[in-house]
Design an enzyme around this catalytic site. Sequence first.
Site, PDB file in Angstrom:
ATOM      1  N   LYS A 196      -6.380  -2.945   4.043  1.00 11.58           N
ATOM      2  CA  LYS A 196      -5.671  -3.057   2.676  1.00 11.58           C
ATOM      3  C   LYS A 196      -4.435  -4.162   3.208  1.00 11.58           C
ATOM      4  O   LYS A 196      -3.692  -4.142   4.293  1.00 11.58           O
ATOM      5  CB  LYS A 196      -4.848  -1.872   2.007  1.00 11.58           C
ATOM      6  CG  LYS A 196      -4.057  -2.295   0.832  1.00 11.58           C
ATOM      7  CD  LYS A 196      -3.720  -1.198   0.251  1.00 11.58           C
ATOM      8  CE  LYS A 196      -2.903  -1.555  -1.297  1.00 11.58           C
ATOM      9  NZ  LYS A 196      -1.957  -2.648  -1.092  1.00 11.58           N
TER      10      LYS A 196
ATOM     11  N   ASP B 260      -0.956  -6.646   3.118  1.00  9.47           N
ATOM     12  CA  ASP B 260       0.195  -6.555   2.212  1.00  9.47           C
ATOM     13  C   ASP B 260       0.736  -7.795   2.055  1.00  9.47           C
ATOM     14  O   ASP B 260       1.266  -8.447   2.949  1.00  9.47           O
ATOM     15  CB  ASP B 260       1.215  -5.952   3.050  1.00  9.47           C
ATOM     16  CG  ASP B 260       2.329  -5.388   2.360  1.00  9.47           C
ATOM     17  OD1 ASP B 260       2.534  -5.629   1.154  1.00  9.47           O
ATOM     18  OD2 ASP B 260       3.347  -4.827   2.874  1.00  9.47           O
TER      19      ASP B 260
ATOM     20  N   GLU C 253      -0.795  -0.630   6.238  1.00 10.35           N
ATOM     21  CA  GLU C 253      -0.550   0.055   4.627  1.00 10.35           C
ATOM     22  C   GLU C 253      -1.546   0.797   4.166  1.00 10.35           C
ATOM     23  O   GLU C 253      -1.404   1.933   3.485  1.00 10.35           O
ATOM     24  CB  GLU C 253      -0.440  -1.237   3.665  1.00 10.35           C
ATOM     25  CG  GLU C 253       0.256  -0.730   2.475  1.00 10.35           C
ATOM     26  CD  GLU C 253       0.574  -1.937   1.470  1.00 10.35           C
ATOM     27  OE1 GLU C 253       0.727  -1.629   0.361  1.00 10.35           O
ATOM     28  OE2 GLU C 253       0.012  -3.113   1.671  1.00 10.35           O
TER      29      GLU C 253
END
Length: 350
Positions: A64, A66, A206
Amino acid sequence: MTKPPKPKPLLQDADQPVRSRPRKLRDPAQPNLPLDPMPDRIEPCLALLKQKPPKGPQWAFEVKWDGYRLAVHIAPSGVRILTRGGHDWTERFPAIAAEARRLPVATAILDGEAVVFDERGRSDFGRLQQSLGGRGGKRMSREAVLMAFDLLYFDGRDMRQTELGARRHLLEGLVPAGGEEAIRLSEEIEADGEVLLRIACEHDLEGIVAKRRDSPYRSGRLGDWLKIKCFQSDGFLIVGYEKSTASFGGIGRLLLAARKGNELVYVGGVGTGFNERSAAELREQMDKLIIAKAAVETGRKRNAVFVRPELVAEIEYRAWTHDGKLRHTSYKGLRETQDDVAIFDLSGQV
């Protein structure tokens, strides 16, 4: 007497040349191939938050990122880079735009995330925002890299009804793995979801994203994509700050609010995560919005300055208290309105 064999279809008369059936001449005004029109904008597919990774071979996993969600439109007329909210930020990402022009494709729409990496190779939202000049800034970011994870349009074909596995296959041919350019492939990681999440958290990432391999591309948050975070991170409205002479920018603590239906509710504060630059930029923004009375009930606060609830801060936190306040908070940066940011809604949450 033996019957002669039937002639083969193409040899009805061996003495005559083989000819195709005469056809009507092509109308030169018609295109050679029926092409799908390129959409001006596609609402993004959004990941649904889950506590645990899904199981099964139908799920593909990625890191993921950011940063800012972007769609990169490539056409003979030029390149356009659109934010999640549909704003044209082509001029603000010159390196990504230049790399898009070099890709070996006539027409395409790439879906991805613009990020800036820290020294350890992790995407850092604060650094991305600083490279753009802070919230409301107009600076160009030459450091930003697009981590491309989907291909929505390719060489005249709308790919949204094609399953993810096939879209990824074409994307990997267009943006090879392991690149070091301004557009890079967000690689699929072959691993068990729970193992991958644990490793991601150990490296202070994250979290991870899970995507159904057989899913078409559907706009909205419908469950084809899932996000599993190592920690919580959401958008909250800034309703004021407590002054401090010992802190960067004179900000001792930000006062935060969330939505609850049509109302705003105070959810506590955050006093960490600032550096000298981000605090100075934040203070400058807040001082333009000062009001005499708090927009929400915050309780008694010493040295508090109240502001109109217009700025949205991205806040990392670990949990909620029993009375609905954030715990273990850290400031990550201000979200742009162009990023179509969502403000945390308490309805049914705490």
